[in-house]
Design a protein around this motif. Sequence first.
Motif, short mmCIF file in Angstrom:
data_model
loop_
_atom_site.label_atom_id
_atom_site.label_comp_id
_atom_site.label_asym_id
_atom_site.label_seq_id
_atom_site.Cartn_x
_atom_site.Cartn_y
_atom_site.Cartn_z
N GLY A 1 0.75 -1.39 0.29
CA GLY A 1 -0.49 0.03 0.09
C GLY A 1 0.97 1.25 0.30
N VAL A 2 2.11 0.92 0.40
CA VAL A 2 2.42 2.72 1.11
C VAL A 2 4.42 2.04 0.15
CG1 VAL A 2 4.07 4.24 2.54
CG2 VAL A 2 2.24 3.05 3.03
N TRP A 3 4.89 1.46 -0.44
CA TRP A 3 5.75 1.26 -0.53
C TRP A 3 6.16 1.24 -2.14
CZ3 TRP A 3 11.35 1.52 0.79
CH2 TRP A 3 11.64 1.76 1.98
N THR A 4 4.67 0.47 -3.02
CA THR A 4 4.43 0.78 -4.19
C THR A 4 4.14 1.41 -4.76
OG1 THR A 4 2.68 -0.24 -3.71
CG2 THR A 4 4.42 -1.49 -3.77
N ARG A 5 3.93 3.21 -4.12
CA ARG A 5 3.17 4.18 -4.43
C ARG A 5 4.40 4.24 -5.20
NH1 ARG A 5 -1.23 6.14 -2.86
NH2 ARG A 5 -0.32 8.95 -2.89
N THR B 1 11.13 7.73 -4.59
CA THR B 1 12.18 6.16 -4.78
C THR B 1 11.82 5.12 -3.51
OG1 THR B 1 13.69 7.14 -4.17
CG2 THR B 1 12.86 7.45 -6.46
N HIS B 2 12.60 4.46 -3.56
CA HIS B 2 12.90 3.12 -2.59
C HIS B 2 14.18 3.99 -1.84
CE1 HIS B 2 11.36 -0.78 -4.47
NE2 HIS B 2 9.97 0.47 -4.20
N ARG B 3 14.52 4.43 -2.15
CA ARG B 3 16.01 5.42 -2.42
C ARG B 3 15.11 6.13 -0.82
NH1 ARG B 3 18.06 10.40 -3.17
NH2 ARG B 3 19.80 10.91 -1.22
N GLU B 4 14.42 6.73 -1.59
CA GLU B 4 13.33 8.00 -0.88
C GLU B 4 12.97 7.66 1.03
OE1 GLU B 4 13.10 11.80 -3.27
OE2 GLU B 4 11.32 9.78 -3.73
#
Length: 132
Positions: free
Chosen positions: A47-51, A55-58
């Motif tokens: 729900g959150v990390w796929t938005r 970025t994944h880094r951020e």
Amino acid sequence: MAETSYDAGMKVRRQVLGDAHVDRAQARTTAFDAPFQEFITNGAWGGVWTRPQLTHRERSMLTIALLAALGHHDELAMHIRATANTGATAEDIREALLHVAVYAGVPAANAAFAIAKQVFAERDGVDREENK
């Protein structure tokens, strides 16, 4: 068939934390905590990390700052280890922890810096005593 939030979450969870970590977590899952594992895979990862807005880094840097501020040290160490997969650098982590010092307090940042140094030492194969 469309990808479910669980499937998307599991994919990102594996990308960020690594297959070995996720496999260990899944192997330890029991009937008691299976709903929790499903919840975090769906909610946090799917729900959150796929938005696409960050970025994944951020997201990694935000997560590290939040965990440090809240004093969640085990999760903090895990997410610092995960920066090997998210692209957040040691310098990124340092900057996030400096923000923690200003906005959440020096003691929280001090503990987080110690954890980060320990994780970096483990990752780099350096004796923990040498890294103090």
